[in-house]
Design a protein around this motif. Structure first.
Motif, short mmCIF file in Angstrom:
data_model
loop_
_atom_site.label_atom_id
_atom_site.label_comp_id
_atom_site.label_asym_id
_atom_site.label_seq_id
_atom_site.Cartn_x
_atom_site.Cartn_y
_atom_site.Cartn_z
N TRP A 145 66.67 32.42 48.74
CA TRP A 145 65.48 32.57 47.48
C TRP A 145 66.01 32.47 46.11
O TRP A 145 66.44 33.83 45.68
N ARG A 146 65.02 31.90 45.20
CA ARG A 146 64.98 32.10 44.01
C ARG A 146 64.66 33.89 43.90
O ARG A 146 63.74 34.51 44.37
N LYS A 147 65.83 34.79 42.49
CA LYS A 147 64.98 35.65 41.75
C LYS A 147 64.64 35.24 41.08
O LYS A 147 64.87 37.20 40.36
N GLU A 148 64.49 34.85 40.13
CA GLU A 148 63.96 34.51 38.67
C GLU A 148 62.90 32.62 39.18
O GLU A 148 62.94 32.41 39.71
N PHE A 149 62.24 32.88 37.58
CA PHE A 149 61.02 31.98 37.20
C PHE A 149 60.99 31.29 35.83
O PHE A 149 60.62 32.63 35.48
N TYR A 150 60.71 30.71 35.92
CA TYR A 150 59.99 30.44 34.46
C TYR A 150 58.61 29.57 34.16
O TYR A 150 57.62 29.47 35.46
N TYR A 151 58.07 30.18 33.70
CA TYR A 151 56.70 30.12 33.03
C TYR A 151 56.38 29.86 31.68
O TYR A 151 57.24 29.74 30.61
N GLU A 152 54.89 28.55 31.78
CA GLU A 152 55.05 27.72 30.85
C GLU A 152 53.53 27.37 30.56
O GLU A 152 52.62 27.54 31.17
N TRP A 153 53.23 27.76 29.00
CA TRP A 153 51.87 27.58 28.29
C TRP A 153 52.02 26.40 27.18
O TRP A 153 51.91 26.70 26.38
N PHE A 154 52.21 24.62 27.20
CA PHE A 154 52.64 23.80 26.32
C PHE A 154 51.33 23.54 25.23
O PHE A 154 51.30 22.77 24.38
N PHE A 155 50.26 24.06 26.16
CA PHE A 155 48.72 23.63 25.61
C PHE A 155 48.07 24.37 24.48
O PHE A 155 48.18 25.68 25.42
N GLY A 156 46.92 23.85 23.91
CA GLY A 156 46.27 24.90 23.45
C GLY A 156 46.05 25.11 21.80
O GLY A 156 46.46 23.56 21.26
N CYS A 188 40.51 39.12 28.96
CA CYS A 188 40.26 38.57 29.57
C CYS A 188 40.52 37.67 30.82
O CYS A 188 40.79 36.96 29.01
N GLU A 189 40.68 37.15 31.68
CA GLU A 189 41.36 36.21 32.54
C GLU A 189 42.46 35.56 32.89
O GLU A 189 43.09 35.97 33.11
N LYS A 190 42.47 34.25 31.39
CA LYS A 190 44.21 34.39 32.30
C LYS A 190 44.92 33.62 31.02
O LYS A 190 45.46 34.16 29.72
N TRP A 191 46.16 32.86 31.59
CA TRP A 191 46.66 32.02 30.21
C TRP A 191 47.81 32.34 29.51
O TRP A 191 48.90 32.26 29.79
N TYR A 192 47.97 33.73 29.46
CA TYR A 192 49.09 34.44 28.95
C TYR A 192 50.12 34.98 30.52
O TYR A 192 48.88 35.36 31.58
N PRO A 193 51.42 35.36 29.80
CA PRO A 193 52.34 35.45 31.39
C PRO A 193 52.07 37.10 31.44
O PRO A 193 53.18 37.28 31.37
N TYR A 194 51.35 37.46 31.38
CA TYR A 194 51.45 38.86 31.72
C TYR A 194 51.25 38.92 33.43
O TYR A 194 50.74 38.06 34.23
N GLU A 195 51.28 40.51 34.10
CA GLU A 195 51.37 40.10 35.46
C GLU A 195 49.45 39.74 35.99
O GLU A 195 49.31 39.14 37.50
N GLU A 196 48.74 40.33 35.59
CA GLU A 196 47.57 39.84 35.80
C GLU A 196 47.17 38.63 35.63
O GLU A 196 46.13 38.27 36.92
N SER A 197 47.83 38.04 35.36
CA SER A 197 47.52 36.54 34.63
C SER A 197 47.55 36.09 35.72
O SER A 197 48.01 34.56 36.24
N LEU A 198 49.51 36.06 35.99
CA LEU A 198 50.17 34.86 36.57
C LEU A 198 50.58 35.54 38.32
O LEU A 198 50.89 34.59 38.82
N ARG A 199 50.47 36.70 39.26
CA ARG A 199 50.09 37.12 40.12
C ARG A 199 48.75 37.10 40.53
O ARG A 199 47.61 37.38 40.55
N VAL A 200 48.53 36.10 42.28
CA VAL A 200 47.32 35.61 42.79
C VAL A 200 47.75 35.61 44.16
O VAL A 200 49.64 35.66 44.60
N PRO A 201 47.17 35.76 45.27
CA PRO A 201 47.33 36.04 46.77
C PRO A 201 48.12 34.87 46.83
O PRO A 201 47.62 33.77 46.54
N LEU A 202 48.70 35.39 48.30
CA LEU A 202 49.01 34.61 48.82
C LEU A 202 49.23 34.71 50.81
O LEU A 202 49.69 35.71 50.67
N VAL A 203 48.36 34.73 51.56
CA VAL A 203 48.43 34.09 52.47
C VAL A 203 48.21 33.73 53.63
O VAL A 203 47.87 32.03 53.19
N ILE A 204 49.64 33.31 54.56
CA ILE A 204 50.03 32.10 55.23
C ILE A 204 49.63 32.22 56.81
O ILE A 204 50.21 33.99 57.19
#
Length: 565
Positions: A474-485, A394-410
């Motif tokens: 526009w970007r077609k790729e991106f880099y994810y990082e979690w370097f602390f813990g 549960c919750e976050k931290w890891y780079p799986y889809e449910e953890s890193l994707r969030v809503p955005l409305v502008i």
């Protein structure tokens, strides 16, 4: 009754974010002032695409009286007319959009929201395996999406509260702003604060700034200069404020309304409403405390359990994540370990989702009442996603889809009518928030910011027949990082992400994962597992891995080096 002007207050909390739990830091929100010095210069790689905004001209009718010219003259005049039209259209297509007045800014910033929580996402996810529970009510944020653009592949570059907030302020990856913990002050050092979102809005745009809710870092240098209103609190769902016990979401709403009512009418304003919901109360076994008035919501509903929320899926995870010390598993145990617990916890979460939506609706109504919708940019998003039991965590931290994707409305009043009520599936990132808001304020984006102005995805007026659309650059790729813990409780993780493939590496454990997302959207089949080698030919796997690892290293170097992404 709350006082009309409550400023520079901070409520302490005995338990903060997960990072604090991992490092066993007994942190409480605090206010400290820091000195400013000079900032550094960023790498110039991967520059932003700067394209002119085009307004095609639509000419109708005939300016000529056919009865008064002979055929030859008519042909000549028509040729001249066509040439003139082409010239005018060419000139219009190669000049920037007319300058706009600086917009007011309202950022509605929620906590721990999954991308599949928002009702408006149901339409966007209709043809994907992910589903939005149909009974969850978010009518006000959905209404905002119907008046703006919904971004379906918005993601964070590090999925945890304090890091994402620092990224939102700075427009930078954590490797660059170097503020992973609530007490970190690196983003204030050497004059860096002067090139962040709210400092620039104040100093370059003379904006009247307000910060309401969860800041999650030390207060910035000379806080009263940057923020005319500073109401900082989080950590508890029931807050003691001004002699009254009030739900944190209600308090967020009240302070937002007060800010709008008390602001000077002769200045542009920027308001950050940083909501604590739907973050859990860390350390409290109850976890979630909705308001009494929503206790009846969803009582008779059955919350669907995610496909990957099974013991078999957890057993397929990397061995080190299966240890009981893994904080994402530890929290799963006292939140989702029985079907009854799952239903109880998720219903409380969804009640708090609807409470946030109600607060958003009241804030939107106040903006409308003050006739501000024609000159105010409104953004709804969140700091990170949330695993609702997927992969046995549960919750976050890891780079799986449910953890890193969030809503955005502008919502943007500059938006052309044909872009209203549309979706966009480009990779937008939380590093893009600050550049987008600065651009709306007509403040130059500093070179140290790594994100892009997302408005180019909906303001560009070119027709689909033209070769270079905003999406194509526009970007077609991106880099994810979690370097602390730490290697046991919360190991480091890095990822390279495209829509067709995701490569994850846990360097402390020398462990890699490779998912082919088009055929495996739930990330169930790691290609590196022996029993999955038959999914694709070995040679294809090796070639793909070489390509992906090469791109991973390039994107990592760019992100860590401070380049535009």
């Amino acid at each position: 009754m709350l006082r009309k002007k409550m400023q520079r207050h901070i409520i302490g909390s005995p338990s903060l974010c997960v990072i604090c739990a991992i490092t066993l830091l007994a942190l409480v929100p605090f206010l400290t002032l820091y000195n400013l010095t000079k900032g550094s210069e960023s790498d110039k790689q991967l520059r932003d695409v700067e394209e002119s905004m085009i307004q095609p001209r639509n000419l109708n009718g005939n300016d000529f009286d056919n009865n008064k010219v002979n055929d030859e003259k008519k042909r000549n005049l028509e040729q001249e007319k066509v040439a003139e039209q082409q010239k005018e259209q060419h000139e219009q297509q190669h000049q920037p959009q007319k300058e706009h007045e600086p917009l007011n800014i309202v950022l509605l910033y929620a906590d721990d929201w999954s991308f599949r929580t928002l009702g408006a996402m149901e339409r966007a996810l209709r043809h994907t395996p992910y589903k939005v529970p149909s009974f969850v009510k978010t009518p006000n944020i959905d209404r905002l999406a119907s008046q703006g653009v919904l971004f379906t592949h918005n993601a964070v570059t590090t999925s945890t509260c304090s890091v994402s907030r620092a990224t939102m302020y700075t427009g930078q990856y954590a490797s660059v702003h170097k503020s992973p913990l609530p007490g970190d002050t690196a983003m204030f050092a050497d004059g860096k604060w002067n090139e962040t979102l709210f400092a620039l809005l104040k100093d370059a745009g003379d904006y009247h700034n307000g910060m309401i809710g969860k800041w999650h870092h030390a207060a910035p240098p000379d806080v009263s200069h940057t923020f005319a209103t500073w109401n900082a609190y989080f950590g508890r769902h029931i807050v003691d404020w001004g002699g009254e016990r009030v739900h944190v979401t209600d308090l967020n709403e009240r302070h937002a309304i007060e800010f709008l009512e008390n602001r000077p009418r002769d200045k542009k304003f920027a308001m950050l409403v940083s909501m604590f919901a739907i973050h859990a109360e860390d350390g409290n076994p109850v976890q979630y405390i909705p308001q009494n008035r929503t206790s009846h919501l969803y009582e008779n509903e059955t919350v669907p359990v995610p496909k990957t929320a099974t013991e078999a899926h957890f057993q397929a995870m990397p061995p080190f994540l299966q240890r009981p010390q893994n904080i994402a598993r530890d929290r799963w145990l006292y939140r989702y370990s029985t079907p009854e617990m799952y239903q109880r916890m998720q219903k409380k979460i969804y009640r708090m989702v609807t409470e946030v939506d109600t607060a958003v609706g009241n804030i939107l109504d106040k903006l409308k009442e003050q006739d501000l919708l024609n000159n105010t940019m409104i953004i709804f998003t969140a700091d990170n996603g949330n695993l609702y039991g997927e992969h046995g965590m549960c919750e976050k931290w890891y780079p799986y889809e449910e953890s890193l994707r969030v809503p955005l409305v502008i919502y943007d009043p500059r938006m052309p009518s044909h872009m209203v009520n549309t979706t966009n599936d480009e990779f937008t990132l939380n590093i893009d928030l600050a550049p987008t808001m600065l651009s709306a304020a007509r403040i130059p984006i500093p070179h140290v910011m790594q994100g892009r102005d997302m408005a180019q995805l909906y303001l560009d007026q070119r027709s689909s027949s033209q070769s270079q659309s905003p999406s194509s650059s526009w970007r077609k790729e991106f880099y994810y990082e979690w370097f602390f813990g730490d290697p046991v409780g919360l190991p480091q993780s890095y990822a390279y992400i495209r829509k067709d493939v995701k490569y994850i590496i846990y360097p402390e454990h020398d462990y890699e994962e490779l998912f082919l997302l088009r055929n495996d959207p739930y990330e169930e089949r790691n290609i590196f597992n022996n029993n999955n080698k038959t999914l694709v030919p070995l040679q294809t796997t090796d070639e793909l891995l070489g390509e992906v690892k090469g791109r991973f290293e390039i994107m990592k170097a760019a992100a860590v080096g401070g380049a535009k992404i």
